[in-house]
Design an enzyme around this catalytic site. Structure first.
Site, mmCIF file in Angstrom:
data_model
loop_
_atom_site.group_PDB
_atom_site.id
_atom_site.type_symbol
_atom_site.label_atom_id
_atom_site.label_comp_id
_atom_site.label_asym_id
_atom_site.label_seq_id
_atom_site.Cartn_x
_atom_site.Cartn_y
_atom_site.Cartn_z
ATOM 1 N N GLU A 1 46.334 38.113 40.354
ATOM 2 C CA GLU A 1 46.288 39.424 40.022
ATOM 3 C C GLU A 1 46.700 40.629 40.851
ATOM 4 O O GLU A 1 47.137 41.463 40.455
ATOM 5 C CB GLU A 1 44.812 39.606 39.565
ATOM 6 C CG GLU A 1 44.354 39.190 38.477
ATOM 7 C CD GLU A 1 43.638 37.703 38.424
ATOM 8 O OE1 GLU A 1 43.677 37.128 39.531
ATOM 9 O OE2 GLU A 1 43.550 37.013 37.254
ATOM 10 N N PHE B 1 38.906 40.360 36.663
ATOM 11 C CA PHE B 1 39.911 39.684 37.636
ATOM 12 C C PHE B 1 40.859 40.844 38.008
ATOM 13 O O PHE B 1 41.421 41.250 39.072
ATOM 14 C CB PHE B 1 40.304 38.433 37.685
ATOM 15 C CG PHE B 1 39.255 37.513 37.397
ATOM 16 C CD1 PHE B 1 37.868 37.381 37.814
ATOM 17 C CD2 PHE B 1 39.106 36.656 36.295
ATOM 18 C CE1 PHE B 1 37.102 36.711 37.748
ATOM 19 C CE2 PHE B 1 38.322 35.646 35.962
ATOM 20 C CZ PHE B 1 37.169 35.674 36.806
#
Lengths: 314, 277
Positions: free
Chosen positions: A55, A80
């Site tokens: 991410e 996330f």
């Protein structure tokens, strides 16, 4: 309940496909596992990039694409994307104010069986504190579809919160009147203002029906734009009603409730009761069970409205 | 256009003096980290990058991403010397309202293509995005990213190393400012060759070189040019505080602010250095 059983997250790929044909600079970055890949990646494989579950890099690459002139959407699991990617969103997107649209998928408590780790109840708070960040929480597929389409032209960072659980339809298919800073008065009333967003809009409408039978006329405002708030609609309403209830699938800390309380507190103080998750993380369970367990229901809104109404400003 | 090494050395010396002056005036900023990358920047901006100070945003320019935000003063002084903006801007570095903030702001400073660090390990990921966007636009231009060795401790850096290879971003050239001595290094590996091998194992090409020697930098870049389809990494061996003897190689004085006397001493030394060339 609608027969199709669509979630706000389902709108993501569909909306991108609908705008991609007329804007070749639209690109999508997708994170997470294959379960989160959108139909956009099938229709436009050359304009969709997936680098796995990284991410932080996902957000940085989105920033780079925006700097290179592309019209970027970036999506992954909300927990996330906003959690791991927070510093990257702050440093590479929010501070330079780049036009990156961040879609948090599977957001909220109704991520369901996965449990506390996946259920983000703080993403609105995390994103709302950034100066210049638009934060959108659509109530249903139609609202999500329209917002995604309409933010493609917004030259600023946008966070849009999308859920994985099917939501009942609130809006007519094809309704496109959704914009940053906007809100929708779904029912007019003079007794209590119900400010809500996301899956709680449908609950607020049900609560308004119950309240009507008790002779309290509730005004329901879908505050799908949590930042910037639909300031005028909220203040106009509390001037008439003198009390307010907020409802959201989020921690009470930092969400829509606190935003509304701070707006009214500074301009026209009225009692504000919050329906939200108080000081508890989520846990595994089915979405309907979780909603019930954490009190994200029409009946909770009704009792909060009664309390607010008794304390109302006259 | 290859320049005479003496020309680049003179530019580097001018930039070093401006860096000492601006940090001295601001009484804030990382001097040693800035001095270590001056030669790399002089080489890039006069020898390598296709950029145009008169038209800083022309579309097919090479892009430069400063990941090592601590070296911002060196970038600022380089851009000023290259006439991207008035040299006078340097003297308000880090002041309230100044164009030259502590860390570079993207697109607000002529010649600055991307946000310049501040938080470690972000430049390469941004460079990846730029490279993808430029490739989509069929632009032949390259994306250079200068990262500090300290940034290799960040997970996001390695995420970006993997992604650059996965997306075959051969327009990327990552230059790593490798200033640690072998004894200090530890992370991620002590020897330059072991480090290059590590990067190569991710599908990159990599070469080590002397970050204070223009022909070594140029030679290594030419070698990397042969690795088509792969992102490139130059591991440039440098010294912190390069050019100022009492700062050189000393990472302990990194964040120390020089008093007036030491600023003068540093300037005198840098002026002397210029003559023999």
């Amino acid at each position: 309940m609608n027969a199709a059983g669509r979630s706000t997250g389902d709108a993501y790929g569909h909306a991108l496909i609908s705008i991609a044909a007329s804007d070749e600079r639209i690109v999508a970055l997708e994170g997470g596992d294959a379960a989160w890949s959108s139909p956009f990646s099938e229709s436009y494989p050359e304009r969709c990039f997936n680098a796995g579950g990284a991410e932080q890099n996902l957000i940085l690459t989105a920033a780079g694409l925006a700097l290179g002139g592309d019209n970027v959407f970036v999506s992954s699991y909300a927990a996330f994307l906003t959690g791991k990617g927070y510093d990257q969103i702050r440093t590479a997107v929010a501070i330079p104010s780049l036009p990156v649209r961040i879609a948090g998928l599977g957001a909220g408590l109704t991520a369901g069986e996965e449990g506390a780790c996946h259920q983000t109840l703080e993403d609105i708070a995390l994103m709302r504190v950034f100066p210049g960040m638009t934060v959108l929480v659509p109530a249903d597929y139609t609202a999500a579809f329209a917002l995604l389409k309409n933010v493609a032209g917004v030259q600023k960072p946008v966070y849009i919160r999308l859920g994985a659980a099917a939501t009942p339809d609130v809006y007519e298919e094809g309704d496109e009147a959704f914009f940053p800073g906007g809100g929708r008065v779904l029912r007019e009333g003079t007794g209590v203002t119900l400010c809500c967003c996301g899956i709680m809009v449908h609950e607020a409408l049900r609560a308004a029906d119950v309240l009507a039978r008790q002779n309290i006329s509730a005004e329901v405002i879908d505050c799908y734009s949590v930042s910037p708030l639909p300031v005028q609609a909220i203040l106009d309403s509390v001037h008439r009603t003198g009390c307010c209830v907020t409802a959201e699938e989020h921690f009470a800390s930092g969400g829509l409730g606190e935003a509304v309380a701070s707006l009214t507190g500074a301009n026209y103080p009225v009692p504000v009761k919050m329906v939200a998750v108080f000081d508890k993380f989520g846990q595994s369970g089915s979405p309907p069970e979780l909603k019930e367990y954490y009190g994200l229901t029409a009946s909770q809104i009704v009792s909060a409205a009664m309390q607010a109404w008794i304390m109302r400003r006259r | 256009m290859l320049r005479e090494p003496s020309f680049l050395a003179e530019k580097a010396s001018e930039i070093r003096r401006d860096v000492v002056r601006m940090i001295g005036l601001a009484r804030s900023g990382r001097l040693a980290s800035s001095l270590s990358i001056v030669d790399i920047l002089a080489w890039l901006y006069w020898d390598v990058l296709s950029v145009d100070p008169a038209d800083p945003w022309f579309e097919s320019r090479d892009r430069f991403v400063l990941s090592k935000g601590r070296g911002a003063p060196a970038l600022y002084a380089t851009l000023a010397n290259r006439k991207f903006f008035e040299r006078d801007e340097l003297w308000s570095y880090r002041r309230l309202g100044a164009m030259l903030q502590g860390y570079p702001q993207a697109l607000r400073i002529p010649g600055v293509d991307a946000p310049g660090g501040g938080s470690f390990g972000m430049g390469l990921g941004i460079a990846n995005g730029l490279a993808i966007a430029l490739r989509r636009g069929r632009s032949p231009c390259r994306v250079f990213c200068l990262a500090g060795e300290e940034e290799l401790q960040e997970g996001a850096f390695w995420e970006a190393v993997i992604a650059a290879s996965r997306f075959c971003l051969d327009s990327i050239c990552l230059v790593i400012d490798r200033y640690r001595t072998k004894e200090e290094a530890g992370i991620p590996s002590a020897s330059d060759e072991a480090f290059c091998e590590k990067i190569r194992s991710f599908g990159w090409t990599a070469e080590a070189c002397d970050g204070h020697d223009f022909s070594s930098l140029g030679g290594a870049l030419r070698l990397l040019g042969q690795g088509a389809g792969r992102p490139k990494c130059l591991l440039a061996r440098t010294r912190l505080g390069k050019g100022v003897s009492f700062l050189e190689g000393d990472s302990s004085g990194e964040s120390e602010v020089l008093d007036r006397e030491r600023v003068d001493k540093a300037l005198r030394e840098l002026e002397k250095e210029e003559d023999p060339l």
